[in-house]
Scaffold this motif. Structure first.
Motif, short mmCIF file in Angstrom:
data_model
loop_
_atom_site.label_atom_id
_atom_site.label_comp_id
_atom_site.label_asym_id
_atom_site.label_seq_id
_atom_site.Cartn_x
_atom_site.Cartn_y
_atom_site.Cartn_z
N PHE A 48 1.67 -9.40 10.92
CA PHE A 48 2.68 -9.25 11.97
C PHE A 48 3.24 -7.84 12.07
CE2 PHE A 48 2.57 -13.77 11.38
CZ PHE A 48 2.72 -14.25 12.66
N PHE A 49 3.66 -7.29 10.93
CA PHE A 49 4.26 -5.96 10.96
C PHE A 49 4.09 -5.29 9.61
CE2 PHE A 49 7.55 -9.01 9.85
CZ PHE A 49 8.13 -8.45 8.72
N LYS A 50 4.31 -3.98 9.64
CA LYS A 50 4.32 -3.19 8.41
C LYS A 50 5.70 -2.58 8.28
CE LYS A 50 -0.61 -2.38 8.48
NZ LYS A 50 -1.72 -1.44 8.29
N ILE A 51 6.22 -2.63 7.07
CA ILE A 51 7.57 -2.17 6.81
C ILE A 51 7.55 -1.13 5.68
CG2 ILE A 51 8.00 -4.13 5.27
CD1 ILE A 51 10.90 -4.13 6.20
N LYS A 52 8.22 -0.02 5.92
CA LYS A 52 8.33 1.01 4.89
C LYS A 52 9.54 0.67 4.03
CE LYS A 52 8.61 5.94 4.11
NZ LYS A 52 8.59 7.28 4.72
N ILE A 53 9.32 0.57 2.72
CA ILE A 53 10.40 0.18 1.82
C ILE A 53 10.75 1.34 0.88
CG2 ILE A 53 9.84 -2.27 1.93
CD1 ILE A 53 8.48 -1.94 -0.84
N VAL A 72 7.35 0.12 10.72
CA VAL A 72 6.57 1.32 11.05
C VAL A 72 5.33 1.01 11.88
CG1 VAL A 72 7.40 2.70 9.11
CG2 VAL A 72 5.37 1.26 8.81
N GLU A 73 4.94 -0.27 11.94
CA GLU A 73 3.79 -0.64 12.74
C GLU A 73 3.88 -2.13 13.05
OE1 GLU A 73 -1.10 -0.39 12.49
OE2 GLU A 73 0.09 0.64 10.98
N ILE A 74 3.41 -2.50 14.24
CA ILE A 74 3.34 -3.92 14.60
C ILE A 74 1.91 -4.22 15.05
CG2 ILE A 74 5.78 -4.21 15.19
CD1 ILE A 74 4.98 -3.87 18.16
N ASN A 75 1.54 -5.48 14.98
CA ASN A 75 0.19 -5.91 15.33
C ASN A 75 0.18 -6.36 16.80
OD1 ASN A 75 -2.39 -6.88 15.49
ND2 ASN A 75 -2.24 -8.18 13.68
N ASP A 134 0.88 -1.17 0.00
CA ASP A 134 0.00 0.00 0.00
C ASP A 134 0.92 1.22 0.00
OD1 ASP A 134 -2.01 1.86 0.20
OD2 ASP A 134 -2.51 1.41 2.27
N GLY A 135 1.13 1.81 -1.18
CA GLY A 135 2.09 2.91 -1.30
C GLY A 135 3.49 2.38 -1.11
N ASP A 136 4.21 2.89 -0.10
CA ASP A 136 5.55 2.38 0.19
C ASP A 136 5.57 1.55 1.47
OD1 ASP A 136 5.18 4.43 2.01
OD2 ASP A 136 7.09 5.42 1.61
N ILE A 137 4.38 1.10 1.91
CA ILE A 137 4.25 0.28 3.12
C ILE A 137 3.84 -1.14 2.71
CG2 ILE A 137 3.08 -0.02 5.33
CD1 ILE A 137 4.75 2.55 5.20
N VAL A 138 4.60 -2.12 3.21
CA VAL A 138 4.29 -3.52 2.95
C VAL A 138 3.85 -4.16 4.26
CG1 VAL A 138 5.22 -5.76 2.23
CG2 VAL A 138 5.94 -3.68 1.05
#
Length: 120
Positions: free
Chosen positions: A94-99, A71-74, A13-17
């Motif tokens: 589990f998590f969101k990562i900005k790439i 950038v975010e964790i569940n 989603d954009g630059d967030i996986v």
């Protein structure tokens, strides 16, 4: 969605996986009883072990599929690890990562390729 050979699913989603594990992986693990998540703002490199999952069968690690920043964790998984078994491709991310580069996702499998990979 894209899929890794390690049975992770990736949603861009954009630059967030957003990263989770597949239903196949959750079934192989058995009943999940503990999840340890990374810290927000952690810089990770592809292949770094960043999540620990413990089930009644075994302990397993989730590795970072891409370079980036967490950038975010569940947090819900910490309180209710059974979500991994109940909804692995939905509520149990589990998590969101900005790439930096979304083109990096091109090397991962699509759903049909993943189904071939697991023999479905």
């Amino acid at each position: 969605m894209k899929y890794t050979e390690d049975h992770e699913w990736l949603s861009l989603d954009g630059d967030i996986v957003t990263v989770g594990i597949t239903e196949y992986a959750a079934t192989q693990l058995g009943d999940v009883v503990f999840v340890e998540l990374p810290e927000i703002e952690t810089q990770v490199g592809r292949g770094d072990e960043i999540v620990v999952i413990e089930s009644v069968k075994a302990a397993s690690d989730i590795v970072a599929p891409l370079d980036g920043e967490i950038v975010e964790i569940n947090e819900a998984l910490v309180d209710n690890p059974a979500l991994v078994n109940d909804d692995p491709t939905g509520a149990a991310w589990f998590f969101k990562i900005k790439i930096e580069d979304s083109a990096a996702l091109d090397e991962f499998m699509d759903e049909d390729e993943y189904k071939d990979h697991i023999g479905e």
